[in-house]
Motif scaffolding. Structure first.
Motif, PDB file in Angstrom:
ATOM      1  N   GLY A  65     -27.240  53.022  23.157  1.00 39.42           N
ATOM      2  CA  GLY A  65     -28.244  52.082  23.649  1.00 39.42           C
ATOM      3  C   GLY A  65     -27.736  51.448  24.933  1.00 39.42           C
ATOM      4  N   LEU A  66     -28.570  51.498  25.963  1.00 40.69           N
ATOM      5  CA  LEU A  66     -28.138  51.004  27.279  1.00 40.69           C
ATOM      6  C   LEU A  66     -29.015  49.865  27.783  1.00 40.69           C
ATOM      7  N   VAL A  83     -23.752  58.196  14.583  1.00 34.49           N
ATOM      8  CA  VAL A  83     -23.701  56.780  14.966  1.00 34.49           C
ATOM      9  C   VAL A  83     -24.535  56.578  16.223  1.00 34.49           C
ATOM     10  N   VAL A  84     -25.250  55.446  16.268  1.00 36.60           N
ATOM     11  CA  VAL A  84     -25.904  55.007  17.500  1.00 36.60           C
ATOM     12  C   VAL A  84     -25.152  53.769  17.958  1.00 36.60           C
ATOM     13  N   LEU A  85     -24.542  53.849  19.114  1.00 31.89           N
ATOM     14  CA  LEU A  85     -23.788  52.712  19.631  1.00 31.89           C
ATOM     15  C   LEU A  85     -24.672  51.943  20.607  1.00 31.89           C
ATOM     16  N   THR A  86     -25.061  50.734  20.197  1.00 31.86           N
ATOM     17  CA  THR A  86     -25.995  49.961  21.033  1.00 31.86           C
ATOM     18  C   THR A  86     -25.252  48.967  21.931  1.00 31.86           C
ATOM     19  N   LYS A  87     -25.988  48.439  22.876  1.00 32.42           N
ATOM     20  CA  LYS A  87     -25.505  47.368  23.769  1.00 32.42           C
ATOM     21  C   LYS A  87     -24.282  47.797  24.574  1.00 32.42           C
ATOM     22  N   LEU A  88     -24.256  49.074  24.904  1.00 26.77           N
ATOM     23  CA  LEU A  88     -23.153  49.593  25.717  1.00 26.77           C
ATOM     24  C   LEU A  88     -23.329  49.137  27.166  1.00 26.77           C
ATOM     25  N   ASP A  89     -24.544  48.740  27.512  1.00 22.77           N
ATOM     26  CA  ASP A  89     -24.789  48.204  28.849  1.00 22.77           C
ATOM     27  C   ASP A  89     -24.015  46.905  29.011  1.00 22.77           C
ATOM     28  N   GLY A  90     -23.206  46.878  30.034  1.00 20.05           N
ATOM     29  CA  GLY A  90     -22.499  45.631  30.311  1.00 20.05           C
ATOM     30  C   GLY A  90     -21.351  45.336  29.364  1.00 20.05           C
ATOM     31  N   SER A  91     -21.118  46.178  28.349  1.00 21.98           N
ATOM     32  CA  SER A  91     -19.991  45.919  27.453  1.00 21.98           C
ATOM     33  C   SER A  91     -18.714  46.483  28.076  1.00 21.98           C
TER      34      SER A  91
END
Ligand code: GDP
Length: 300
Positions: free
Chosen positions: A278-279, A249-257
């Motif tokens: 993804g950051l 799995v690639v977990l995206t949009k972890l920045d700020g989540s």
């Protein structure tokens, strides 16, 4: 410690701050344990994992007698790492042993960050000394191939594309064929994720997989999941595991989540490791996932 830790620490995650606030007392009472549970649930850790983590922590802190905030923090860190199955193999298989390119197929619901991930991953692979080719098999979204092409130019990787509305499987086939003739290490295939019906998805992705398999087996099928979509995203993602053989799995949009706990629930529910996160939207905003670094970043 590496980039993931630093980046997460800098993003000052609400999840981590909430956890630290609860355990910073000398003595936790019933309300505090409940708060801790709420914090984990709100961050999408999932019910089963949350219950387990809090129970373990209560038992272990009781054994210690009085646990200082530092000790509790370390106990919590260890439990979170444990919940992330640190023993899972998270290497992205970007080289094959059969003398042909390794095929990495990238799948997921539209909008989760598939195309962006392909671009960023291509950059990581090139940085690691691999030769890479990308295939724009997302032929349904009009701008997807252009977007991948732009990424290709940005990271110095050629993109194989077909005419508008071309059959995704035929583009994937061409990309693999071209990858073999150029003798590259890795062919990255971007796909379309129209989740209108499971049958439609099966037809589409299943066909892409079958056509590629005529040339060679697929080494890696990465499922892209948007961390901000929470449990709903996990439910959607599950459909893909029924259609293709997901290897990571690639977990995206972890920045700020504030929903970083989803890393734990997605692994538990899908049974596959989170390999990359993804950051951000930039070309260097993809990091290998490491459970210890992730947790230390959260609780920094
Ligand atoms: P696709 O439809 O799945 O191919 O999704 P795209 O790659 O087009 O991405 C959708 C949007 O999410 C774009 O605006 C991307 O820049 C953005 N995006 C992708 N990954 C990340 C990430 O890790 N962090 C952030 N903040 N945005 C991202």
């Amino acid at each position: 410690m590496g980039r993931l830790r630093d980046r997460l620490a800098r993003s000052n995650s609400a999840f981590g701050r909430g956890l630290l606030a609860v355990i910073s007392k000398e003595q936790l009472d019933e309300d505090d344990w409940e708060d801790l549970e709420d914090n984990l649930l709100q961050a999408d850790v999932g019910v089963a994992a949350t219950t387990h983590i809090v129970e373990q922590l209560r038992t272990k802190s009781k054994v210690l007698g009085t646990a200082s905030p530092d000790q509790l923090r370390n106990l919590l860190a260890d439990e979170l790492v444990e919940a992330l199955s640190p023993e899972m193999d998270r290497t992205v298989r970007s080289k094959s042993t059969d003398g042909k390119p390794a095929i990495v197929m990238v799948v997921g619901v539209n909008g989760t960050g598939k195309t962006t991930t392909c671009g960023k991953l291509a950059r990581v692979l090139v940085g690691d000394g691999n030769t890479v080719l990308m295939g724009a098999a997302d032929t349904f979204r009009a701008a997807a191939a252009d977007q991948l092409q732009t990424w290709g130019e940005r990271v110095g990787v050629d993109v194989i594309r077909g005419p508008e509305q071309a059959d995704p499987a035929s583009v994937a086939f061409d990309a693999v064929k071209e990858g073999i003739s150029r003798n590259v290490d890795t062919v990255l295939i971007d796909t379309a994720g129209r989740l209108h019906t499971k049958i439609g998805l099966m037809d589409e992705l299943g066909k892409v997989g079958r056509v590629i398999a005529k040339h060679k087996p697929i080494e890696e099928t990465l499922l892209v999941l948007d961390a901000t979509t929470g449990q709903n995203g996990v439910v959607q993602a599950k459909v893909f595991t029924e259609v293709v053989d997901i290897t990571g799995v690639v977990l995206t949009k972890l920045d700020g989540s504030a929903k970083g706990g989803i890393v734990i629930s997605v692994q538990r529910e899908l049974g596959v490791p989170v390999k990359l996160v993804g950051l951000g939207e930039g070309k260097d905003d993809l990091a290998p996932f490491d459970p210890r670094e992730f947790v230390e970043g959260l609780l920094a």
